[in-house]
Design a protein around this motif. Structure first.
Motif, PDB file in Angstrom:
ATOM      1  N   ALA A 125       7.376  -0.378  -2.660  1.00 45.61           N
ATOM      2  CA  ALA A 125       7.713  -0.061  -1.271  1.00 45.61           C
ATOM      3  C   ALA A 125       8.669  -1.094  -0.689  1.00 45.61           C
ATOM      4  N   LEU A 126       8.489  -2.366  -1.046  1.00 44.85           N
ATOM      5  CA  LEU A 126       9.376  -3.418  -0.572  1.00 44.85           C
ATOM      6  C   LEU A 126      10.783  -3.202  -1.117  1.00 44.85           C
ATOM      7  N   ASN A 127      10.887  -2.861  -2.401  1.00 51.70           N
ATOM      8  CA  ASN A 127      12.190  -2.619  -3.012  1.00 51.70           C
ATOM      9  C   ASN A 127      12.879  -1.400  -2.403  1.00 51.70           C
ATOM     10  N   ARG A 128      12.071  -0.409  -1.994  1.00 50.64           N
ATOM     11  CA  ARG A 128      12.645   0.812  -1.411  1.00 50.64           C
ATOM     12  C   ARG A 128      12.885   0.692   0.089  1.00 50.64           C
ATOM     13  N   ARG A 129      12.508  -0.433   0.658  1.00 50.84           N
ATOM     14  CA  ARG A 129      12.642  -0.686   2.092  1.00 50.84           C
ATOM     15  C   ARG A 129      11.768   0.260   2.912  1.00 50.84           C
ATOM     16  N   THR A 130      10.637   0.633   2.360  1.00 52.76           N
ATOM     17  CA  THR A 130       9.660   1.451   3.091  1.00 52.76           C
ATOM     18  C   THR A 130       8.364   0.676   3.314  1.00 52.76           C
ATOM     19  N   TRP A 131       8.420  -0.625   3.076  1.00 53.83           N
ATOM     20  CA  TRP A 131       7.239  -1.492   3.127  1.00 53.83           C
ATOM     21  C   TRP A 131       6.756  -1.647   4.563  1.00 53.83           C
ATOM     22  N   VAL A 132       5.448  -1.504   4.777  1.00 46.91           N
ATOM     23  CA  VAL A 132       4.854  -1.608   6.117  1.00 46.91           C
ATOM     24  C   VAL A 132       3.747  -2.647   6.085  1.00 46.91           C
ATOM     25  N   LYS A 133       3.811  -3.590   7.033  1.00 47.32           N
ATOM     26  CA  LYS A 133       2.799  -4.641   7.136  1.00 47.32           C
ATOM     27  C   LYS A 133       2.034  -4.506   8.440  1.00 47.32           C
ATOM     28  N   PHE A 134       0.707  -4.620   8.343  1.00 50.79           N
ATOM     29  CA  PHE A 134      -0.113  -4.695   9.551  1.00 50.79           C
ATOM     30  C   PHE A 134      -0.468  -6.155   9.808  1.00 50.79           C
ATOM     31  N   ILE A 135      -0.279  -6.617  11.038  1.00 56.73           N
ATOM     32  CA  ILE A 135      -0.497  -8.022  11.374  1.00 56.73           C
ATOM     33  C   ILE A 135      -1.770  -8.163  12.192  1.00 56.73           C
ATOM     34  N   CYS A 136      -2.761  -8.825  11.607  1.00 54.17           N
ATOM     35  CA  CYS A 136      -3.995  -9.124  12.344  1.00 54.17           C
ATOM     36  C   CYS A 136      -3.792 -10.289  13.309  1.00 54.17           C
ATOM     37  N   GLY A 137      -2.894 -11.198  12.972  1.00 59.35           N
ATOM     38  CA  GLY A 137      -2.645 -12.371  13.808  1.00 59.35           C
ATOM     39  C   GLY A 137      -2.984 -13.648  13.071  1.00 59.35           C
ATOM     40  N   ALA A 138      -2.044 -14.581  13.056  1.00 59.23           N
ATOM     41  CA  ALA A 138      -2.233 -15.823  12.308  1.00 59.23           C
ATOM     42  C   ALA A 138      -3.344 -16.695  12.868  1.00 59.23           C
ATOM     43  N   SER A 139      -3.747 -16.451  14.135  1.00 55.94           N
ATOM     44  CA  SER A 139      -4.810 -17.242  14.749  1.00 55.94           C
ATOM     45  C   SER A 139      -6.054 -16.415  15.060  1.00 55.94           C
ATOM     46  N   ASN A 140      -6.029 -15.141  14.712  1.00 56.75           N
ATOM     47  CA  ASN A 140      -7.171 -14.263  14.988  1.00 56.75           C
ATOM     48  C   ASN A 140      -8.232 -14.456  13.904  1.00 56.75           C
ATOM     49  N   GLU A 141      -9.424 -14.888  14.295  1.00 57.20           N
ATOM     50  CA  GLU A 141     -10.488 -15.168  13.333  1.00 57.20           C
ATOM     51  C   GLU A 141     -11.741 -14.345  13.589  1.00 57.20           C
ATOM     52  N   ASP A 142     -11.599 -13.229  14.293  1.00 56.59           N
ATOM     53  CA  ASP A 142     -12.740 -12.360  14.600  1.00 56.59           C
ATOM     54  C   ASP A 142     -13.029 -11.492  13.381  1.00 56.59           C
ATOM     55  N   THR A 173      -5.841   0.265   5.804  1.00 55.43           N
ATOM     56  CA  THR A 173      -5.752   0.598   4.375  1.00 55.43           C
ATOM     57  C   THR A 173      -5.765   2.102   4.200  1.00 55.43           C
ATOM     58  N   LEU A 174      -6.636   2.786   4.936  1.00 51.55           N
ATOM     59  CA  LEU A 174      -6.670   4.246   4.881  1.00 51.55           C
ATOM     60  C   LEU A 174      -5.360   4.853   5.385  1.00 51.55           C
ATOM     61  N   ALA A 175      -4.721   4.169   6.349  1.00 56.51           N
ATOM     62  CA  ALA A 175      -3.445   4.659   6.876  1.00 56.51           C
ATOM     63  C   ALA A 175      -2.301   4.475   5.888  1.00 56.51           C
ATOM     64  N   GLY A 176      -2.497   3.609   4.882  1.00 56.15           N
ATOM     65  CA  GLY A 176      -1.497   3.467   3.837  1.00 56.15           C
ATOM     66  C   GLY A 176      -0.548   2.302   3.991  1.00 56.15           C
ATOM     67  N   VAL A 177      -0.916   1.261   4.756  1.00 55.77           N
ATOM     68  CA  VAL A 177      -0.011   0.115   4.862  1.00 55.77           C
ATOM     69  C   VAL A 177       0.086  -0.596   3.511  1.00 55.77           C
ATOM     70  N   ASP A 178       1.160  -1.330   3.339  1.00 56.36           N
ATOM     71  CA  ASP A 178       1.400  -2.032   2.079  1.00 56.36           C
ATOM     72  C   ASP A 178       0.900  -3.474   2.098  1.00 56.36           C
ATOM     73  N   CYS A 179       0.641  -3.998   3.284  1.00 51.51           N
ATOM     74  CA  CYS A 179       0.254  -5.399   3.392  1.00 51.51           C
ATOM     75  C   CYS A 179      -0.562  -5.605   4.659  1.00 51.51           C
ATOM     76  N   ILE A 180      -1.568  -6.468   4.576  1.00 52.19           N
ATOM     77  CA  ILE A 180      -2.351  -6.861   5.751  1.00 52.19           C
ATOM     78  C   ILE A 180      -2.223  -8.368   5.891  1.00 52.19           C
ATOM     79  N   ASP A 181      -1.641  -8.784   7.005  1.00 52.44           N
ATOM     80  CA  ASP A 181      -1.371 -10.188   7.284  1.00 52.44           C
ATOM     81  C   ASP A 181      -2.496 -10.734   8.155  1.00 52.44           C
ATOM     82  N   CYS A 182      -3.125 -11.818   7.718  1.00 56.37           N
ATOM     83  CA  CYS A 182      -4.272 -12.341   8.461  1.00 56.37           C
ATOM     84  C   CYS A 182      -4.247 -13.864   8.495  1.00 56.37           C
ATOM     85  N   ALA A 183      -5.173 -14.434   9.242  1.00 56.59           N
ATOM     86  CA  ALA A 183      -5.284 -15.887   9.336  1.00 56.59           C
ATOM     87  C   ALA A 183      -5.656 -16.483   7.983  1.00 56.59           C
TER      88      ALA A 183
END
Length: 225
Positions: free
Chosen positions: A14-31, A43-53
């Motif tokens: 997906a990254l190579n095809r430029r269709t890559w989607v990242k979900f951002i939880c937040g670099a300081s979010n610890e809930d 994940t069910l929605a089909g994102v390619d990456c989950i960014d978290c603290a």
């Protein structure tokens, strides 16, 4: 995101095809409890990456949410051997960064007559007054389900630290100017320990224009660890 032959493309494809989607939880979010739910849904929605603290408990929550989503996919008849897991990404900063901060104030300085606009302005419900029973119940649930000290497990009033992800909307909302932000960065060694444990798949480095020297210093620390 794309599907080819009924299979979700891998995050790298997906990254190579430029269709890559990242979900951002937040670099300081610890809930951890909320983050687990977000990881499951996205994940069910089909994102390619989950960014978290870059916190071990948060990374475990993301992994648990992804695992729960894969089980749901299997229960719905998807071939999970062919379904791709999203990457888990954590972040580092080479200097102070608004993504790596939390609000702070002393609630004892708040006058009883204050209408508390800070509480209303917070999109993360990270400011609480009065020690409500709902908050206490949620704290108990989070401790029982995760075994992890969580932002919601607090006593008294003020900022629920783990929920706060540093948006700073509360700072101008305070009529008395009592709220400030403080840096909330993590040592590169702690983040590299997560990478070595294979708990995460990708690392994002925050830098800024003119920050070549601090970036090089951080990169040298990472390369030498």
């Amino acid at each position: 995101w794309e599907r080819a032959g009924g299979t979700q493309a891998s995050p790298r494809d997906a990254l190579n095809r430029r269709t890559w989607v990242k979900f951002i939880c937040g670099a300081s979010n610890e809930d951890a409890v909320r983050i687990r739910s977000l990881a499951l849904v996205y994940t069910l929605a089909g994102v390619d990456c989950i960014d978290c603290a870059a916190d071990p408990a948060v990374v475990r929550a993301v992994d648990d949410g992804i695992g729960a989503a894969m089980l749901l996919r299997a229960a719905c008849g998807f071939d999970c051997a062919r379904e791709q897991r999203p990457w888990v990404m954590v972040s580092l900063s080479d200097a102070e960064d608004p993504h790596f901060r939390k609000a702070t104030f002393n609630p004892q300085h708040c006058p009883p007559s204050c209408p508390r606009p800070c509480e209303r302005s917070c999109p993360a419900d990270a400011i609480a007054f009065g020690g409500s029973s709902a908050t206490a119940t949620e704290a108990a649930i989070q401790r029982n389900e995760t075994g992890v000290r969580n932002a919601s497990a607090h006593s008294g009033d003020g900022v629920i630290a783990a929920r706060c992800y540093g948006c700073a909307r509360c700072v101008p909302a305070c009529p008395l100017g009592l709220i400030a932000t403080e840096s909330h960065t993590r040592a590169p060694a702690a983040v590299m320990a997560l990478l070595r444990s294979h708990a995460v798949d990708a690392l994002e480095i925050h830098t800024r224009p003119g920050g070549a020297a601090t970036f090089a210093q951080l990169w040298a620390q990472i390369a030498g660890d």
